[in-house]
Scaffold this active site. Sequence first.
Site, PDB file in Angstrom:
ATOM      1  N   THR A 124      71.681  -5.334  56.004  1.00  0.00           N
ATOM      2  CA  THR A 124      70.274  -5.252  56.398  1.00  0.00           C
ATOM      3  C   THR A 124      69.352  -5.436  55.190  1.00  0.00           C
ATOM      4  OG1 THR A 124      68.590  -3.635  57.088  1.00  0.00           O
ATOM      5  CG2 THR A 124      70.631  -2.736  56.233  1.00  0.00           C
ATOM      6  N   ASP A 125      68.144  -5.920  55.458  1.00  0.00           N
ATOM      7  CA  ASP A 125      67.165  -6.036  54.368  1.00  0.00           C
ATOM      8  C   ASP A 125      66.765  -4.660  53.827  1.00  0.00           C
ATOM      9  OD1 ASP A 125      65.637  -5.155  56.524  1.00  0.00           O
ATOM     10  OD2 ASP A 125      64.092  -6.715  56.353  1.00  0.00           O
ATOM     11  N   GLU A 126      67.101  -3.583  54.562  1.00  0.00           N
ATOM     12  CA  GLU A 126      66.671  -2.241  54.148  1.00  0.00           C
ATOM     13  C   GLU A 126      67.383  -1.766  52.882  1.00  0.00           C
ATOM     14  OE1 GLU A 126      66.049   0.534  57.329  1.00  0.00           O
ATOM     15  OE2 GLU A 126      65.741  -1.082  58.766  1.00  0.00           O
ATOM     16  N   TYR A 149      70.381   5.943  56.041  1.00  0.00           N
ATOM     17  CA  TYR A 149      70.939   4.740  56.684  1.00  0.00           C
ATOM     18  C   TYR A 149      71.070   3.608  55.676  1.00  0.00           C
ATOM     19  CZ  TYR A 149      70.710   0.231  59.135  1.00  0.00           C
ATOM     20  OH  TYR A 149      70.933  -1.068  59.537  1.00  0.00           O
ATOM     21  N   LYS A 153      74.420   1.664  54.098  1.00  0.00           N
ATOM     22  CA  LYS A 153      74.637   0.209  54.222  1.00  0.00           C
ATOM     23  C   LYS A 153      74.773  -0.442  52.843  1.00  0.00           C
ATOM     24  CE  LYS A 153      74.556  -2.031  57.554  1.00  0.00           C
ATOM     25  NZ  LYS A 153      75.624  -2.435  58.512  1.00  0.00           N
TER      26      LYS A 153
HETATM   27  P1  NAD Z   1      73.707  -0.755  67.574  1.00  0.00           P
HETATM   28  O1  NAD Z   1      73.425   0.651  67.155  1.00  0.00           O
HETATM   29  O2  NAD Z   1      73.035  -1.317  68.770  1.00  0.00           O
HETATM   30  O3  NAD Z   1      75.288  -0.939  67.815  1.00  0.00           O
HETATM   31  C1  NAD Z   1      76.259  -0.402  66.982  1.00  0.00           C
HETATM   32  C2  NAD Z   1      77.603  -0.571  67.674  1.00  0.00           C
HETATM   33  O4  NAD Z   1      78.625  -0.062  66.790  1.00  0.00           O
HETATM   34  C3  NAD Z   1      77.728   0.226  68.981  1.00  0.00           C
HETATM   35  O5  NAD Z   1      78.332  -0.565  69.975  1.00  0.00           O
HETATM   36  C4  NAD Z   1      78.617   1.407  68.606  1.00  0.00           C
HETATM   37  O6  NAD Z   1      79.375   1.908  69.708  1.00  0.00           O
HETATM   38  C5  NAD Z   1      79.506   0.773  67.536  1.00  0.00           C
HETATM   39  N1  NAD Z   1      80.065   1.771  66.599  1.00  0.00           N
HETATM   40  C6  NAD Z   1      79.397   2.758  65.951  1.00  0.00           C
HETATM   41  N2  NAD Z   1      80.255   3.478  65.208  1.00  0.00           N
HETATM   42  C7  NAD Z   1      81.487   2.912  65.361  1.00  0.00           C
HETATM   43  C8  NAD Z   1      82.766   3.197  64.833  1.00  0.00           C
HETATM   44  N3  NAD Z   1      82.974   4.234  63.996  1.00  0.00           N
HETATM   45  N4  NAD Z   1      83.819   2.407  65.184  1.00  0.00           N
HETATM   46  C9  NAD Z   1      83.631   1.364  66.046  1.00  0.00           C
HETATM   47  N5  NAD Z   1      82.443   1.068  66.602  1.00  0.00           N
HETATM   48  C10 NAD Z   1      81.378   1.828  66.260  1.00  0.00           C
HETATM   49  O7  NAD Z   1      73.424  -1.620  66.276  1.00  0.00           O
HETATM   50  P2  NAD Z   1      72.762  -3.066  66.161  1.00  0.00           P
HETATM   51  O8  NAD Z   1      71.294  -2.935  66.169  1.00  0.00           O
HETATM   52  O9  NAD Z   1      73.431  -3.999  67.106  1.00  0.00           O
HETATM   53  O10 NAD Z   1      73.188  -3.431  64.652  1.00  0.00           O
HETATM   54  C11 NAD Z   1      74.443  -4.073  64.390  1.00  0.00           C
HETATM   55  C12 NAD Z   1      74.607  -4.240  62.903  1.00  0.00           C
HETATM   56  O11 NAD Z   1      73.505  -4.987  62.383  1.00  0.00           O
HETATM   57  C13 NAD Z   1      74.636  -2.924  62.124  1.00  0.00           C
HETATM   58  O12 NAD Z   1      75.581  -3.040  61.097  1.00  0.00           O
HETATM   59  C14 NAD Z   1      73.221  -2.821  61.550  1.00  0.00           C
HETATM   60  O13 NAD Z   1      73.236  -2.086  60.329  1.00  0.00           O
HETATM   61  C15 NAD Z   1      72.903  -4.282  61.311  1.00  0.00           C
HETATM   62  N6  NAD Z   1      71.471  -4.620  61.344  1.00  0.00           N
HETATM   63  C16 NAD Z   1      70.701  -4.296  62.436  1.00  0.00           C
HETATM   64  C17 NAD Z   1      69.359  -4.659  62.467  1.00  0.00           C
HETATM   65  C18 NAD Z   1      68.494  -4.355  63.662  1.00  0.00           C
HETATM   66  O14 NAD Z   1      67.292  -4.634  63.612  1.00  0.00           O
HETATM   67  N7  NAD Z   1      69.002  -3.823  64.745  1.00  0.00           N
HETATM   68  C19 NAD Z   1      68.793  -5.344  61.364  1.00  0.00           C
HETATM   69  C20 NAD Z   1      69.613  -5.653  60.258  1.00  0.00           C
HETATM   70  C21 NAD Z   1      70.948  -5.297  60.268  1.00  0.00           C
HETATM   71  P1  TYD Z   2      62.631   1.065  63.627  1.00  0.00           P
HETATM   72  O1  TYD Z   2      62.647   0.259  64.885  1.00  0.00           O
HETATM   73  O2  TYD Z   2      63.221   2.434  63.654  1.00  0.00           O
HETATM   74  O3  TYD Z   2      63.285   0.155  62.496  1.00  0.00           O
HETATM   75  P2  TYD Z   2      63.359   0.393  60.886  1.00  0.00           P
HETATM   76  O4  TYD Z   2      62.854   1.747  60.549  1.00  0.00           O
HETATM   77  O5  TYD Z   2      64.822   0.264  60.635  1.00  0.00           O
HETATM   78  O6  TYD Z   2      62.536  -0.706  60.307  1.00  0.00           O
HETATM   79  O7  TYD Z   2      61.122   1.209  63.148  1.00  0.00           O
HETATM   80  C1  TYD Z   2      60.338   0.053  62.903  1.00  0.00           C
HETATM   81  C2  TYD Z   2      59.010   0.537  62.363  1.00  0.00           C
HETATM   82  O8  TYD Z   2      58.319   1.272  63.388  1.00  0.00           O
HETATM   83  C3  TYD Z   2      59.147   1.513  61.213  1.00  0.00           C
HETATM   84  O9  TYD Z   2      58.062   1.293  60.302  1.00  0.00           O
HETATM   85  C4  TYD Z   2      59.013   2.883  61.850  1.00  0.00           C
HETATM   86  C5  TYD Z   2      58.054   2.613  63.001  1.00  0.00           C
HETATM   87  N1  TYD Z   2      58.235   3.435  64.216  1.00  0.00           N
HETATM   88  C6  TYD Z   2      57.117   4.047  64.815  1.00  0.00           C
HETATM   89  O10 TYD Z   2      55.970   3.946  64.317  1.00  0.00           O
HETATM   90  N2  TYD Z   2      57.309   4.772  65.951  1.00  0.00           N
HETATM   91  C7  TYD Z   2      58.537   4.923  66.530  1.00  0.00           C
HETATM   92  O11 TYD Z   2      58.658   5.614  67.572  1.00  0.00           O
HETATM   93  C8  TYD Z   2      59.670   4.285  65.908  1.00  0.00           C
HETATM   94  C9  TYD Z   2      61.053   4.431  66.499  1.00  0.00           C
HETATM   95  C10 TYD Z   2      59.461   3.546  64.757  1.00  0.00           C
END
Ligand code: NAD
Ligand code: TYD
Length: 343
Positions: A124-126, A149, A153
């Site tokens: 992630t970019d985070e 988090y 990562k």
């Molecule tokens: P999500 O939370 O929707 O899904 C996570 C999945 O992982 C779920 O299906 C969960 O059951 C499974 N999981 C969790 N712990 C596990 C374990 N111990 N063993 C096996 N499976 C397990 O997440 P997402 O939003 O789909 O993100 C997927 C990946 O992308 C993550 O690695 C996250 O860090 C990365 N990512 C997400 C975003 C975003 O905006 N959502 C952005 C950048 C990177």
């Molecule tokens: P989020 O979707 O949790 O992603 P991330 O923190 O990983 O970027 O949050 C996106 C942005 O929105 C972040 O600046 C936090 C803010 N936020 C709110 O203002 N209200 C909310 O209820 C949530 C979940 C996030």
Amino acid sequence: MRIFVTGGAGFIGSQFIRDIIHRFPSAEVINFDKLTYAGNLSNLASVESAPNYRFYRGDICDSEALFEAIPRECDAIVHFAAESHVDRSIHGAREFVLTNVLGTQTLLDAARARKVGRFLHISTDEVGGSMGPDQWLREDSPLDPRSPYAASKAAAEHLVRAAGATFGLDYAITRTSNNYGPFQFPEKLLPLAICNLLDGQTVPVYGDGLQVRDWIHVEDNCRALIEVLLSGRAGQTYHIGGGQPRTNREALGAVLEALNMPETMLTHISDRPGHDRRYAVDFTKTSSELHWAPEISFERGIQRTVRWYAENRDWVNAVRSGHYLNYYREHYGIAPRTEARVA
Ligand code: NAD
Ligand code: TYD
């Protein structure tokens, strides 16, 4: 091509699997997922009966389960599985360290033992931390994670690179900005806002709402992930961004507009501790090397996403009530280990 996907029942992993199955009918996909509160097999209903798709329930911290599930002659592992929500990591970091750090190392060990062709690590970019107004995260920028988090990562990335340097593992790392789109669990900002508003509830805005995120539609992200998997250079990191930065207030404004609702539906509440002000990934390298660019404009993507949530109230209600967990019992005769918590 035989691909072992972890976390494929989550938001991005399920999009990736649906895309692979549709684009590459001859590819074999094994989905290995623990089914935490975030894993929802109904996200995969459209592919679950495909002959080239298989689901295996397991925890990436469990090396025996991994060894059993990863097939011989596995071309690639695509590692999505993670605890992924910043707010949850603030309330309790333990699961994040277990899955994101220990789980990643356990998976790396299994990949090496099974002589897997390529390890695509989804980051992630985070990991770069909060960017200043004119600052951009580049592939070689120092990592400066600021939430539990992001720290977990970043640790995972280091372990992947270490496996490459020490054992010659063929890996690629992707760092994506904030994703949105269908099937996203309504705890992250945009799906939470859409679901609340569809229910006539207000949306909590942390602090002043001027934090900046670079939104990318999940379909654009998965197109890039497939490019990196197939054509990315070994040992490289690739950034994937939407190129569409918005303050949270602007992003929520687009949701309100799509639903024709007033700004009074936003409620400012106290800020998230350690809230990162701005994320900004520079994805020039990915665009120029892999000829990829995001295609879905934020406003069009939001309109589509709002429509999807409005038309899939059963999915939303099942997720919000925790009833989606019954799906596992009906289809797989299993009960999830982690209880659903309503967002
Ligand atoms: P999500 O939370 O929707 O899904 C996570 C999945 O992982 C779920 O299906 C969960 O059951 C499974 N999981 C969790 N712990 C596990 C374990 N111990 N063993 C096996 N499976 C397990 O997440 P997402 O939003 O789909 O993100 C997927 C990946 O992308 C993550 O690695 C996250 O860090 C990365 N990512 C997400 C975003 C975003 O905006 N959502 C952005 C950048 C990177
Ligand atoms: P989020 O979707 O949790 O992603 P991330 O923190 O990983 O970027 O949050 C996106 C942005 O929105 C972040 O600046 C936090 C803010 N936020 C709110 O203002 N209200 C909310 O209820 C949530 C979940 C996030």
